[in-house]
Design a protein around this motif. Structure first.
Motif, PDB file in Angstrom:
ATOM      1  N   PHE A 167       0.800  -1.226   0.000  1.00 17.56           N
ATOM      2  CA  PHE A 167       0.000   0.000   0.000  1.00 17.56           C
ATOM      3  C   PHE A 167       0.833   1.276   0.000  1.00 17.56           C
ATOM      4  N   SER A 168       2.146   1.154  -0.230  1.00 18.15           N
ATOM      5  CA  SER A 168       2.966   2.364  -0.304  1.00 18.15           C
ATOM      6  C   SER A 168       4.087   2.163  -1.308  1.00 18.15           C
ATOM      7  N   GLY A 169       4.713   3.273  -1.677  1.00 19.77           N
ATOM      8  CA  GLY A 169       5.788   3.227  -2.664  1.00 19.77           C
ATOM      9  C   GLY A 169       7.160   2.985  -2.052  1.00 19.77           C
ATOM     10  N   PRO A 181      17.958   0.355   9.350  1.00 20.81           N
ATOM     11  CA  PRO A 181      16.694   0.365  10.101  1.00 20.81           C
ATOM     12  C   PRO A 181      15.809   1.543   9.709  1.00 20.81           C
ATOM     13  N   ASN A 182      14.541   1.257   9.528  1.00 21.84           N
ATOM     14  CA  ASN A 182      13.524   2.269   9.222  1.00 21.84           C
ATOM     15  C   ASN A 182      13.804   3.085   7.964  1.00 21.84           C
ATOM     16  N   ALA A 183      14.588   2.491   7.048  1.00 18.36           N
ATOM     17  CA  ALA A 183      14.878   3.188   5.793  1.00 18.36           C
ATOM     18  C   ALA A 183      13.792   2.930   4.753  1.00 18.36           C
ATOM     19  N   HIS A 184      13.386   1.656   4.613  1.00 22.33           N
ATOM     20  CA  HIS A 184      12.366   1.342   3.604  1.00 22.33           C
ATOM     21  C   HIS A 184      10.980   1.596   4.194  1.00 22.33           C
ATOM     22  N   VAL A 185      10.785   2.806   4.670  1.00 23.59           N
ATOM     23  CA  VAL A 185       9.543   3.128   5.382  1.00 23.59           C
ATOM     24  C   VAL A 185       9.003   4.460   4.886  1.00 23.59           C
ATOM     25  N   SER A 186       7.736   4.477   4.505  1.00 25.83           N
ATOM     26  CA  SER A 186       7.065   5.726   4.158  1.00 25.83           C
ATOM     27  C   SER A 186       6.187   6.126   5.340  1.00 25.83           C
ATOM     28  N   PHE A 187       5.625   7.318   5.281  1.00 17.56           N
ATOM     29  CA  PHE A 187       4.721   7.743   6.352  1.00 17.56           C
ATOM     30  C   PHE A 187       3.481   6.853   6.402  1.00 17.56           C
ATOM     31  N   VAL A 188       3.132   6.303   5.243  1.00 17.58           N
ATOM     32  CA  VAL A 188       1.987   5.376   5.201  1.00 17.58           C
ATOM     33  C   VAL A 188       2.317   4.119   6.011  1.00 17.58           C
ATOM     34  N   ASP A 189       3.494   3.571   5.782  1.00 21.66           N
ATOM     35  CA  ASP A 189       3.894   2.343   6.487  1.00 21.66           C
ATOM     36  C   ASP A 189       4.001   2.573   7.989  1.00 21.66           C
ATOM     37  N   ALA A 190       4.411   3.776   8.359  1.00 25.17           N
ATOM     38  CA  ALA A 190       4.607   4.070   9.782  1.00 25.17           C
ATOM     39  C   ALA A 190       3.314   4.540  10.439  1.00 25.17           C
ATOM     40  N   ARG A 208     -12.396  -7.677  -1.219  1.00 25.03           N
ATOM     41  CA  ARG A 208     -12.399  -6.486  -0.362  1.00 25.03           C
ATOM     42  C   ARG A 208     -11.279  -6.587   0.652  1.00 25.03           C
ATOM     43  N   PHE A 209     -10.909  -5.454   1.192  1.00 24.10           N
ATOM     44  CA  PHE A 209      -9.945  -5.454   2.288  1.00 24.10           C
ATOM     45  C   PHE A 209     -10.652  -5.098   3.599  1.00 24.10           C
ATOM     46  N   ASP A 210     -10.159  -5.720   4.654  1.00 26.12           N
ATOM     47  CA  ASP A 210     -10.710  -5.462   5.977  1.00 26.12           C
ATOM     48  C   ASP A 210      -9.574  -5.047   6.904  1.00 26.12           C
ATOM     49  N   ARG A 211      -9.970  -4.436   8.000  1.00 21.66           N
ATOM     50  CA  ARG A 211      -8.968  -4.144   9.027  1.00 21.66           C
ATOM     51  C   ARG A 211      -9.060  -5.192  10.123  1.00 21.66           C
ATOM     52  N   LYS A 212      -7.901  -5.672  10.512  1.00 24.23           N
ATOM     53  CA  LYS A 212      -7.793  -6.598  11.637  1.00 24.23           C
ATOM     54  C   LYS A 212      -7.131  -5.802  12.755  1.00 24.23           C
ATOM     55  N   ASN A 213      -7.899  -5.521  13.798  1.00 20.62           N
ATOM     56  CA  ASN A 213      -7.445  -4.576  14.819  1.00 20.62           C
ATOM     57  C   ASN A 213      -6.775  -5.270  15.998  1.00 20.62           C
ATOM     58  N   TYR A 214      -5.565  -4.898  16.280  1.00 21.55           N
ATOM     59  CA  TYR A 214      -4.899  -5.303  17.523  1.00 21.55           C
ATOM     60  C   TYR A 214      -3.688  -4.404  17.732  1.00 21.55           C
ATOM     61  N   PHE A 215      -3.287  -4.285  18.977  1.00 18.76           N
ATOM     62  CA  PHE A 215      -2.173  -3.403  19.298  1.00 18.76           C
ATOM     63  C   PHE A 215      -0.888  -4.215  19.393  1.00 18.76           C
ATOM     64  N   TYR A 216       0.120  -3.757  18.714  1.00 14.94           N
ATOM     65  CA  TYR A 216       1.448  -4.281  18.958  1.00 14.94           C
ATOM     66  C   TYR A 216       2.464  -3.242  18.487  1.00 14.94           C
ATOM     67  N   ALA A 217       3.607  -3.251  19.125  1.00 17.84           N
ATOM     68  CA  ALA A 217       4.574  -2.176  18.869  1.00 17.84           C
ATOM     69  C   ALA A 217       5.030  -2.131  17.414  1.00 17.84           C
ATOM     70  N   ASP A 218       5.026  -3.290  16.741  1.00 23.15           N
ATOM     71  CA  ASP A 218       5.495  -3.275  15.357  1.00 23.15           C
ATOM     72  C   ASP A 218       4.342  -3.221  14.354  1.00 23.15           C
ATOM     73  N   LEU A 219       3.145  -2.952  14.847  1.00 22.41           N
ATOM     74  CA  LEU A 219       1.982  -2.786  13.969  1.00 22.41           C
ATOM     75  C   LEU A 219       1.559  -1.313  14.034  1.00 22.41           C
ATOM     76  N   PRO A 220       2.104  -0.498  13.123  1.00 23.71           N
ATOM     77  CA  PRO A 220       2.003   0.957  13.301  1.00 23.71           C
ATOM     78  C   PRO A 220       0.569   1.490  13.376  1.00 23.71           C
TER      79      PRO A 220
END
Lengths: 95, 494, 483
Positions: free
Chosen positions: C31-33, C42-51, C84-96
């Motif tokens: 979902f991002s470029g 670390p954190n180089a291949h990351v867009s604001f969307v991913d984060a 379709r896409f759905d959201r699967k909701n849960y909290f975790y530190a690596d799930l932005p």
């Protein structure tokens, strides 16, 4: 349907919001007022109705597979409340 | 005439004619903000120096003969639009330290059009509210007063800071966002015009999300024409928003000047809700008469599921919000409150960072999506939402636009309607249906209440037919000849 | 009766279903470029969307959709024109975002089937329930800092395909064969590199046990198993554990477990016991994914030949055994190598050489087809030299060893070493006569009925010609001279 205190605690836990015991009863009342209000939806016959899940009625555009974003770790990390070098830092997770 | 009392169209003409400079215009507004904001609290963050820099650039653009209708026009930006390098809070404590390294598409387009940003306007926290009292940065005071009273009134919400700023002549126009009425209701409460365009007309990229399937950006200004000018710059396809519509942007300004002759205007029976005040009912009747006089045909229509709009909204919006706001976890941005472990840190951060209304909505949203309740609440609500869309589709087979009141009352006092959340929610009863259907809707000032407060009428149009909405709104505006001004405004009340 | 585990109360059947997470080969994320490349700072291949920054929105990558469709076609599965896409909701530190974008109610690919082959040569069909697209999470590391866990979001947002099987698997062997088969298909299609060590393919293994003929009992899910061997071990270990639980009068509790390869056992993931309620709902930032039929037809027509199909074709076209064909189609490179060797030549001989001497040489020298000193063209030339009787089969083995050592072409080696086969009848007749003359006693024994000595004479003649005698000719002349 009406919420009991245990359910309020469970929802708060799921939503990761710390709620003091004193707040539980207040929240319970407020949430039940909202749920009581929305209960009127049960009057509507929705047999055979397809749910509307989005605001726009069209098919999705697909993006070409091009790398044109990222490669800016400093900007990504600039707002972090805590970091360790190039990483975000959080309290240690014991697995 | 004072520089702060101009319309965008007038200011644009004077700038183009070099009667005034953008720097003068901006300085006047900076001064108005400095004078009035401490009282009204319309802005969370002001950016006077930045505004002057933009104004200088605008003057250069004008000098080069490349000016557009927004070049050098000072605006307030709702603090829900991310602005690169300028703190963006969504009026939440949880985002207090957040400085976006990127710009929302809508504000980027306004910048590109030469507009000047005076600062970030106050709002209900994460746009959740109808009175601006849920802001983590204090409530906004409505510059309007009841006749003979100095009681503080709310400006409406969630775009309450935007509304107050424009009404009090601290800005010529403002961006707002509307999820269930957040542009239209405050516009009505402050005597402004404000349009929520069709869902998909303005990009949502860079706008802090409340309820993704409902959120739309739109302009708030003192005239319909000014809204049309701003909307032209704010609209357009954006590849960064999957729900953005690939459609050309029409000439909205021209549309605002169209005649309504021959248009069929629908009057929905169901909006005559129980307990509609006679004042609001009378205003609505006036609106009908004004349009009829200008050659429109009035048609009675039915939107049978209207009464379910609010309950549907208060399931769908919190559900989406509960998920959209999960990202505020103290890890990558925003404020963190330390905890013993990761979960404790999350819980403390979110408990301290979110206000009561936001927490309530997150909790409700979490509940209606949770296992065993999804079908009974969320799914059922989305089915009724489909029925509401069908109501509009059928109605628009018969009419070109729909006329209703914007809000069930004029602005109310700070501290009123706080007994329970549902009482507050009822404010949105007339605005929510258009949001759920995704159709464009505008509020235009149509008169004053017996207490001397502004009241608005709402014009609802077909998907992507903002042009008709603007034309009908302008017709009401002409007929209403709304010239009243608020008690508190730059240069003092007239 | 299939595979059974013997408990104190009798035989138990294992029931296994797998969820394979396969990382999609694409340049950018789902979902991002941002780059989907493995590794990086670390954190180089990351867009604001991913984060998961405020106001960021997902926009889907067409290639990831195409890869999922290709994979679905490869699994002979139904492709859903609307998903379709759905959201699967849960909290975790690596799930932005606090949710994962996945496909829950309407996956892009529906039911399909894969064919697995077992040790005994039997074929079994394993049903595919569905395949859906979803985002990967970032990476939490707990050993980089004394008091903190640290997060790298480089993987966050990379496209994954989750391939869910029916609970059709009944033994560790079948589980292993299934994972290998899925990996083979993905690699053929070029939709996932199948590299389980780097984590680009991993399996969640659902295991239950039952008495033959019973309905399914409670299952446990073993998360993130990262090798074929571990999948097989985990199935066995978990089944054994469950059998002892049932047999000691206990009850298996549905839970998530981890396989510990060091101890060869599974253990409960207690830290995740906090009951999950994922609160799936349709992702409002995305619209329905509607596939264009013409586009899909194009994907289909450009699909490579898949291993099962290729194997059947190899049998039919080259006349080789089903077993040999299976070995040769193990991966695309081997199959291509074989085909370029076999083309226009004795295909069975080519199969023997590729799967015999050639594979042995790769093993011995630790090389792969890509790095081997012997190219397909070189091996082909060797087969040509055998075919036109320039050398015989025995000499060919020596030539091949020299090819492996030197990387030279076989023709050059034959010339250089003078290894051409002797087909001169006169020379062979002389050699035979000499051998017979030198061994009069053996000739007498042969004539008195000791037929086995025939081989001795042939061997001696070959020795005298340094192995270069044409074997058929040598046989013929020995026979003639012995009368």
């Amino acid at each position: 349907m009406s919420l009991d205190a245990a359910t309020v605690r469970r929802i708060a836990k799921l939503a990761r919001i710390r709620v003091d015991e004193a707040e539980i009863a207040i929240l319970q009342t407020e949430l039940n007022a909202i749920l009581g209000y929305v209960d009127q939806l049960n009057e509507v016959d929705v047999t055979g109705i397809e749910p509307l899940s989005g605001g726009a009625q069209m098919a999705m555009r697909l993006r070409p597979d091009i790398c044109n974003d990222g490669e800016m770790p400093e900007k990504i990390l600039a707002n972090a409340p805590d970091r360790a070098g190039e990483f975000f830092a959080v309290p240690k997770v014991v697995e | 005439m004072s520089l702060t009392d101009l319309t965008i169209a007038q200011a644009g003409a004077k700038l183009a004619a070099k009667e005034i400079s953008a720097v003068e215009l901006t300085a006047a507004h900076n001064a108005a903000v400095a004078a009035l904001n401490p009282r009204l609290n319309a802005f969370i963050t002001t950016t006077p120096e930045f505004a002057l820099e933009q104004a200088k650039t605008a003057d250069a653009t004008i000098a080069a003969g490349k000016a557009g209708p927004l070049t050098g026009i000072p605006l307030a930006i709702k603090d829900l639009f991310c602005t690169e390098g300028v703190r963006t809070t969504a009026a939440s404590k949880i985002l207090e330290p957040f400085i976006p390294p990127y710009e929302s598409t809508v504000t980027a387009q306004l910048k590109a059009a030469g507009a000047v940003f005076l600062g970030k306007a106050n709002l209900d926290e994460f746009a959740m509210g109808s009175s601006n009292i849920t802001s983590g940065y204090g409530p906004v005071e409505n510059p309007w007063k009841r006749n003979g009273s100095d009681a503080k009134l709310v400006p409406g919400g969630s775009s309450g800071g935007s509304a107050a700023a424009v009404a009090a002549r601290m800005a010529l126009g403002a961006t707002g966002t509307d999820t269930g009425g957040s542009i239209r209701q405050p516009a009505s409460f402050t005597g402004l015009a404000g349009i929520k365009p069709t869902y998909g007309r303005c990009s949502r990229f860079g706008i802090i999300a409340f309820a993704s399937s409902l959120d739309q950006a739109g302009p708030m200004a003192r005239t319909v024409e000014d809204c049309a000018i701003m909307l032209g710059a704010m609209s357009g396809f954006d590849a960064k928003d999957s729900t953005s519509a690939e459609r050309l942007v029409p000439d909205f300004r021209a549309a605002a000047a169209r005649s309504v002759k021959g248009l069929r205007i629908g009057i929905p029976t169901e909006y005559r809700a129980d307990g509609m005040s006679t004042e609001i009912a009378a205003l609505w009747e006036k609106g009908v008469a004004w349009l009829r006089e200008q050659g429109a045909e009035i048609v009675d229509i039915s939107l049978p599921h209207t009464k379910y709009g609010l309950p549907v909204y208060y399931i769908v919006a919190p559900a989406e919000a509960s998920s959209n706001l999960a990202r505020y976890d103290g890890v990558r941005f925003g404020k963190r409150v330390d905890g013993e472990d990761l979960i404790d840190m999350y819980e403390r951060t979110r408990a301290a960072g979110f206000g009561a209304e936001v927490k309530r909505r997150i909790m409700i949203g979490t509940y209606v999506l949770s296992h065993g309740y999804y079908d009974a609440y969320y799914l059922r609500a989305q089915k009724i939402r489909a029925l509401m869309l069908r109501d509009f589709t059928l109605a628009f087979d018969k009419v070109d636009a729909i006329l209703t009141p914007t809000a069930p009352s004029a602005a109310f006092g700070l501290g009123e309607k706080m007994a329970d959340p549902v009482t507050m929610y009822l404010n949105d009863v007339f605005t929510v249906p258009a949001s759920l259907a995704g159709v464009p809707a505008m509020s235009v000032p149509a008169g004053l209440s017996a207490e001397g407060l502004p009241l608005g009428l709402q014009i609802i149009g077909k998907h992507f037919d903002e042009e008709t909405v603007l034309a009908v709104s302008a017709a009401i505006e002409r007929a209403a000849n709304f010239t009243a001004k608020p008690s508190l405004m730059a240069g003092g009340a007239n | 009766m299939g595979y059974m585990l013997e408990g104190s109360t009798g035989a138990w059947e294992i029931v296994v279903g797998l969820e394979i997470h396969a990382q999609v080969i694409s340049k950018s994320k789902l979902f991002s470029g941002a780059s989907a490349t493995y590794g990086g700072a670390p954190n180089a291949h990351v867009s604001f969307v991913d984060a998961g920054f405020p106001g960021m929105l997902p926009v889907i990558n067409q290639e990831c959709v195409a890869q999922a469709v290709r994979t679905g076609l490869g699994l002979q599965a139904q492709i859903n024109l609307m998903s379709r896409f759905d959201r699967k909701n849960y909290f975790y530190a690596d799930l932005p975002n606090g949710y994962q974008i996945s496909q829950f109610a309407h996956p892009i690919v529906g039911t399909g089937v894969v064919e697995i082959e077992l040790q005994d040569g039997s074929i079994k069909h394993i049903g595919i329930t569905r395949l859906h697209l979803e985002q990967d999470a970032g990476k939490s590391m707990h050993d980089q800092h004394p008091s903190k866990s640290v997060i790298d979001l480089n993987r966050a947002g990379v496209a994954l395909m989750e391939i869910v099987s029916e609970p059709d698997i009944r033994s560790p062997e079948e589980a292993g064969a299934y994972v290998r088969k899925i990996r083979q298909i993905l690699r053929y299609l070029g939709t996932c590199d199948g590299n389980m060590e780097e984590g680009s393919m991993r399996a969640d293994v659902n295991v239950s046990v039952r008495k033959p003929g019973e309905a399914f009992r409670t299952r446990c899910e073993i998360k993130n198993v990262n090798s074929v061997r571990f999948v097989m071990h985990a199935v066995e270990a978990e089944a054994q554990r469950q059998i002892s639980v049932w047999e000691s009068g206990g009850e298996v509790v549905q839970e998530t477990r981890l396989y510990d390869p060091a101890r060869g056992e599974t253990r409960s993931m207690r830290s995740k016991e906090d009951a999950h309620d994922y609160r799936y709902f349709p992702e409002p930032d995305l619209l329905p994914l509607v596939l264009d039929e013409a586009w899909m037809a194009k994907l289909k027509s450009n699909l490579p030949e898949l291993p099962d199909e290729k194997r059947r074709r190899f049998c039919a076209q080259y006349g080789i055994t089903f077993y040999d064909a299976g070995v040769l189609v193990a991966d695309q490179t081997t199959a291509d190598f074989y085909e370029s060797v076999a083309k226009g030549r004795d295909a069975r001989l080519a199969a023997n050489w590729v799967s015999g001497d050639f594979f042995a040489a790769l093993n011995r020298t630790g090389t792969s087809i890509e790095t081997s000193p012997v190219s397909a063209a070189a091996l082909g030339e060797l087969l040509d030299l055998i075919g036109d009787k320039t050398i015989n089969g025995r000499i060919a083995k020596d030539v091949f060893e020299l090819m492996v050592e030197t990387g030279k072409m076989p023709g050059a080696i034959v010339e250089e070493k003078g290894l051409r086969q002797v087909t001169d009848t006169g020379a062979i007749e002389a050699a035979v006569a000499a051998v017979l003359a030198a061994n009069p006693d053996k000739v007498a024994e042969y004539k008195s009925g000791k037929d086995k000595l025939f081989g001795f004479f042939v061997g001696q003649v070959m020795k005298a010609t340094q192995g270069k005698g044409n074997p058929a000719l040598v046989n013929e002349i020995v026979k003639a001279q012995l009368g």
